[in-house]
Design a protein around this motif. Structure first.
Motif, PDB file in Angstrom:
ATOM      1  N   ILE A   1       0.837  -1.203   0.000  1.00 13.53           N
ATOM      2  CA  ILE A   1       0.000   0.000   0.000  1.00 13.53           C
ATOM      3  C   ILE A   1       0.876   1.259   0.000  1.00 13.53           C
ATOM      4  N   ASP A   2       0.409   2.284  -0.718  1.00 19.54           N
ATOM      5  CA  ASP A   2       1.110   3.577  -0.727  1.00 19.54           C
ATOM      6  C   ASP A   2       0.570   4.391   0.443  1.00 19.54           C
ATOM      7  N   ILE A   3       1.453   4.883   1.278  1.00 25.81           N
ATOM      8  CA  ILE A   3       1.004   5.623   2.464  1.00 25.81           C
ATOM      9  C   ILE A   3       1.641   7.009   2.520  1.00 25.81           C
ATOM     10  N   GLN A   4       0.798   8.006   2.693  1.00 23.97           N
ATOM     11  CA  GLN A   4       1.276   9.364   2.962  1.00 23.97           C
ATOM     12  C   GLN A   4       1.040   9.634   4.438  1.00 23.97           C
ATOM     13  N   LEU A   5       2.007  10.278   5.083  1.00 23.47           N
ATOM     14  CA  LEU A   5       1.847  10.608   6.501  1.00 23.47           C
ATOM     15  C   LEU A   5       1.756  12.120   6.695  1.00 23.47           C
ATOM     16  N   VAL A   6       0.797  12.511   7.526  1.00 21.15           N
ATOM     17  CA  VAL A   6       0.617  13.917   7.873  1.00 21.15           C
ATOM     18  C   VAL A   6       1.113  14.129   9.301  1.00 21.15           C
ATOM     19  N   ALA A   7       2.021  15.058   9.491  1.00 22.65           N
ATOM     20  CA  ALA A   7       2.464  15.413  10.849  1.00 22.65           C
ATOM     21  C   ALA A   7       1.332  16.216  11.483  1.00 22.65           C
ATOM     22  N   PHE A   8       0.647  15.584  12.429  1.00 25.70           N
ATOM     23  CA  PHE A   8      -0.621  16.119  12.933  1.00 25.70           C
ATOM     24  C   PHE A   8      -0.499  16.629  14.376  1.00 25.70           C
ATOM     25  N   PRO A   9      -0.636  17.932  14.565  1.00 23.93           N
ATOM     26  CA  PRO A   9      -0.530  18.501  15.919  1.00 23.93           C
ATOM     27  C   PRO A   9      -1.832  18.326  16.703  1.00 23.93           C
ATOM     28  N   GLN A  10      -2.043  17.131  17.217  1.00 20.97           N
ATOM     29  CA  GLN A  10      -3.297  16.794  17.907  1.00 20.97           C
ATOM     30  C   GLN A  10      -3.548  17.664  19.138  1.00 20.97           C
ATOM     31  N   SER A  11      -2.485  18.143  19.746  1.00 21.59           N
ATOM     32  CA  SER A  11      -2.655  18.970  20.949  1.00 21.59           C
ATOM     33  C   SER A  11      -2.514  20.455  20.639  1.00 21.59           C
ATOM     34  N   GLY A  12      -2.671  20.798  19.366  1.00 21.66           N
ATOM     35  CA  GLY A  12      -2.536  22.194  18.964  1.00 21.66           C
ATOM     36  C   GLY A  12      -1.092  22.535  18.656  1.00 21.66           C
ATOM     37  N   ILE A  13      -0.895  23.706  18.068  1.00 25.27           N
ATOM     38  CA  ILE A  13       0.470  24.147  17.742  1.00 25.27           C
ATOM     39  C   ILE A  13       0.928  25.182  18.761  1.00 25.27           C
ATOM     40  N   LEU A  14       0.076  26.175  19.008  1.00 23.25           N
ATOM     41  CA  LEU A  14       0.438  27.220  19.966  1.00 23.25           C
ATOM     42  C   LEU A  14       0.167  26.753  21.394  1.00 23.25           C
ATOM     43  N   SER A  15      -0.846  25.845  21.524  1.00 22.79           N
ATOM     44  CA  SER A  15      -1.220  25.361  22.868  1.00 22.79           C
ATOM     45  C   SER A  15      -0.235  24.358  23.418  1.00 22.79           C
ATOM     46  N   SER A  16       0.609  23.812  22.565  1.00 24.00           N
ATOM     47  CA  SER A  16       1.468  22.713  22.975  1.00 24.00           C
ATOM     48  C   SER A  16       2.934  23.078  22.717  1.00 24.00           C
ATOM     49  N   PRO A  17       3.627  23.547  23.734  1.00 22.38           N
ATOM     50  CA  PRO A  17       5.003  24.030  23.558  1.00 22.38           C
ATOM     51  C   PRO A  17       5.911  23.007  22.866  1.00 22.38           C
ATOM     52  N   GLY A  18       6.706  23.497  21.947  1.00 24.24           N
ATOM     53  CA  GLY A  18       7.652  22.630  21.241  1.00 24.24           C
ATOM     54  C   GLY A  18       7.105  22.054  19.949  1.00 24.24           C
ATOM     55  N   THR A  19       5.800  22.224  19.725  1.00 22.58           N
ATOM     56  CA  THR A  19       5.185  21.578  18.566  1.00 22.58           C
ATOM     57  C   THR A  19       5.753  22.061  17.219  1.00 22.58           C
ATOM     58  N   PRO A  20       5.948  23.371  16.997  1.00 22.69           N
ATOM     59  CA  PRO A  20       6.502  23.775  15.689  1.00 22.69           C
ATOM     60  C   PRO A  20       7.824  23.069  15.384  1.00 22.69           C
ATOM     61  N   GLU A  21       8.655  22.926  16.400  1.00 24.12           N
ATOM     62  CA  GLU A  21       9.966  22.276  16.190  1.00 24.12           C
ATOM     63  C   GLU A  21       9.783  20.776  15.908  1.00 24.12           C
ATOM     64  N   PHE A  22       8.848  20.146  16.621  1.00 21.83           N
ATOM     65  CA  PHE A  22       8.600  18.719  16.361  1.00 21.83           C
ATOM     66  C   PHE A  22       8.033  18.514  14.951  1.00 21.83           C
ATOM     67  N   LEU A  23       7.145  19.407  14.527  1.00 20.32           N
ATOM     68  CA  LEU A  23       6.576  19.285  13.174  1.00 20.32           C
ATOM     69  C   LEU A  23       7.686  19.425  12.130  1.00 20.32           C
ATOM     70  N   ASP A  24       8.562  20.377  12.361  1.00 21.26           N
ATOM     71  CA  ASP A  24       9.691  20.612  11.462  1.00 21.26           C
ATOM     72  C   ASP A  24      10.531  19.337  11.344  1.00 21.26           C
ATOM     73  N   GLU A  25      10.825  18.738  12.492  1.00 26.59           N
ATOM     74  CA  GLU A  25      11.634  17.521  12.514  1.00 26.59           C
ATOM     75  C   GLU A  25      10.884  16.353  11.855  1.00 26.59           C
ATOM     76  N   ALA A  26       9.569  16.283  12.079  1.00 25.82           N
ATOM     77  CA  ALA A  26       8.763  15.211  11.477  1.00 25.82           C
ATOM     78  C   ALA A  26       8.823  15.286   9.951  1.00 25.82           C
ATOM     79  N   LEU A  27       8.804  16.492   9.422  1.00 26.24           N
ATOM     80  CA  LEU A  27       8.863  16.655   7.969  1.00 26.24           C
ATOM     81  C   LEU A  27      10.254  16.283   7.455  1.00 26.24           C
ATOM     82  N   ARG A  28      11.243  16.570   8.269  1.00 27.32           N
ATOM     83  CA  ARG A  28      12.608  16.183   7.894  1.00 27.32           C
ATOM     84  C   ARG A  28      12.750  14.652   7.895  1.00 27.32           C
ATOM     85  N   LEU A  29      12.021  14.004   8.831  1.00 21.85           N
ATOM     86  CA  LEU A  29      12.101  12.538   8.940  1.00 21.85           C
ATOM     87  C   LEU A  29      11.308  11.818   7.856  1.00 21.85           C
ATOM     88  N   GLY A  30      10.487  12.547   7.127  1.00 23.57           N
ATOM     89  CA  GLY A  30       9.790  11.890   6.016  1.00 23.57           C
ATOM     90  C   GLY A  30       8.294  12.059   5.960  1.00 23.57           C
TER      91      GLY A  30
END
Ligand SMILES: [Zn+2]
Length: 396
Positions: free
Chosen positions: A146-175
């Motif tokens: 199966i072909d799978i696309q993954l979305v880096a999903f901020p389930q706890s919000g982006i501004l509400s959850s400290p560190g999330t922008p950096e984790f999203l950035d890293e998630a995109l770097r990871l694939g």
């Protein structure tokens, strides 16, 4: 596969009876069904052949499918995303290993004929990259199926959850293939700042966007307009989707008409799973306006609701049922949402039953698409690159 394989007597969606010739995992010829007596290849006996379904929105990390049953916990005062996220965290802390649960869901979907998928995966300050690391590994194991696309999903919000922008950035770097978002207004209470992060990361990594938007009415519509405006300004048409977009189901007709034109012009797709307890985007009106409407199972036996079976044909049936689709062309539209429109929204290459397309298909006991949508036959065989990978719901 380097030798030619023939699938005889395949019934296509247009009613024609053909032989499908497959070479190197792709259709290399489609000819009128050969005369009786020819025995080479596989005889499909006139069964309906459709391209593999497109599961356009699922959560591989948070389902309990195959794990112990988890009774649904109701919100205390009406639907509340923040409260549901808290229930989810509590449930997940006692769940079976994520790799096992994700595998169960993948096999459920493949067994029913989905051969392309977009899964959102939690990436935020509460879990960091832990979910993503597990899901990336399991997806790698299933890439032949199966072909799978993954979305880096901020389930706890982006501004509400400290560190999330950096984790999203890293998630995109990871694939991760796309960056997600979650109710910029009601959850993070700052539409501009939320979308600055989402579209900023999309631009930085050259990826698409798929935002969960539950906000209804004019608040939801306002955010859809903001997303469409940014999509146009950044030339990202075709690479942006809004999932749920409940607002489109509860705004006046004139506002909906304007929204439909705007979404079509900007190239923002809308994902709906035709949820049972919400107003949802009017599929027919949006399609008529030229909007790409696609679908997915979304939650399967998780902390959001107990439903879901991973069958996109059943999902088409639900979309048709909830949309009041009765005529054949309407049932065909419901099917299109889980197939060709899904392929367009996901930007899939080589989709369909045509020469040059990938030989990913499902053989069903149905005469035609309208019957398949209302009957949802369980008996089906799933082929990936011309090889059988599942039969009657079970991955081989
Ligand atoms: Zn979702």
């Amino acid at each position: 596969m380097t030798e030619q394989t023939i699938f005889r007597k395949a019934r296509l969606a247009d009613g024609s009876l053909v032989d499908l010739h497959v070479m190197d995992g792709r259709f290399n010829a489609i000819t009128p069904a050969s005369a009786a007596g020819l025995s080479a290849g596989t005889d499909l006996g006139g069964q309906l052949v459709l391209p593999g379904f497109v599961e356009g929105h699922i959560h591989l990390d948070t389902s309990f499918y195959g794990d112990a049953w988890r009774p649904h916990i109701p919100c205390t005062n009406g639907f509340d995303v923040r409260e549901r996220v808290a229930f989810q965290a509590r449930n997940l802390s006692a769940a079976a290993p994520m790799a096992e649960r994700a595998k169960n869901q993948l096999e459920l979907c493949i067994g029913h004929g989905s051969l392309a998928m977009r899964s959102h995966v939690m990436v935020d300050g509460s879990v960091g990259l832990k979910h993503l690391e597990v899901i990336l590994a399991i997806c790698e194991k299933y890439r032949e199926l199966i072909d799978i696309q993954l979305v880096a999903f901020p389930q706890s919000g982006i501004l509400s959850s400290p560190g999330t922008p950096e984790f999203l950035d890293e998630a995109l770097r990871l694939g991760c293939d796309l960056v997600g978002g979650l109710d910029p207004a009601s959850f993070d209470r700052d539409v501009k700042a939320h979308l600055d992060v989402v579209f900023g990361l999309a631009g930085k990594h050259g990826v698409g966007v798929d935002i969960h938007l539950h906000d209804g009415g004019t608040l939801g519509l306002f955010q859809i307009e903001e997303i469409a405006a940014r999509t146009t300004a950044l030339g990202m048409g075709g690479n942006v989707a809004v999932s749920h977009a409940y607002a489109l189901g509860d705004i006046p007709a004139d506002a909906l008409a304007r929204a439909g034109d705007m979404l079509a012009a900007s190239g923002v797709a809308i994902m709906t799973n035709a949820p049972g307890n919400h107003a949802f985007p009017p599929v027919a009106a949006l399609r008529k306006a030229g909007v790409t409407v696609f679908s997915g199972s979304d939650n399967i036996r998780d902390s959001w609701w107990p439903y879901g079976d991973g069958d996109m044909l059943n999902r088409a049936s639900m979309i048709g049922y909830r949309s009041g689709f009765y005529e054949d062309w309407e049932l065909e539209a419901a099917y299109d949402v889980v197939s060709y429109a899904g392929a367009k929204a996901l930007g899939l290459e080589g989709y369909g039953i045509e020469v040059g397309a990938r030989a990913d298909f499902v053989v069903l006991k149905a005469e035609h698409v309208p019957e398949a949508v209302v009957a949802v036959p369980g008996e089906r065989t799933v082929y990936r690159a011309g090889r059988v990978v599942a039969k009657d719901g079970a991955v081989l």
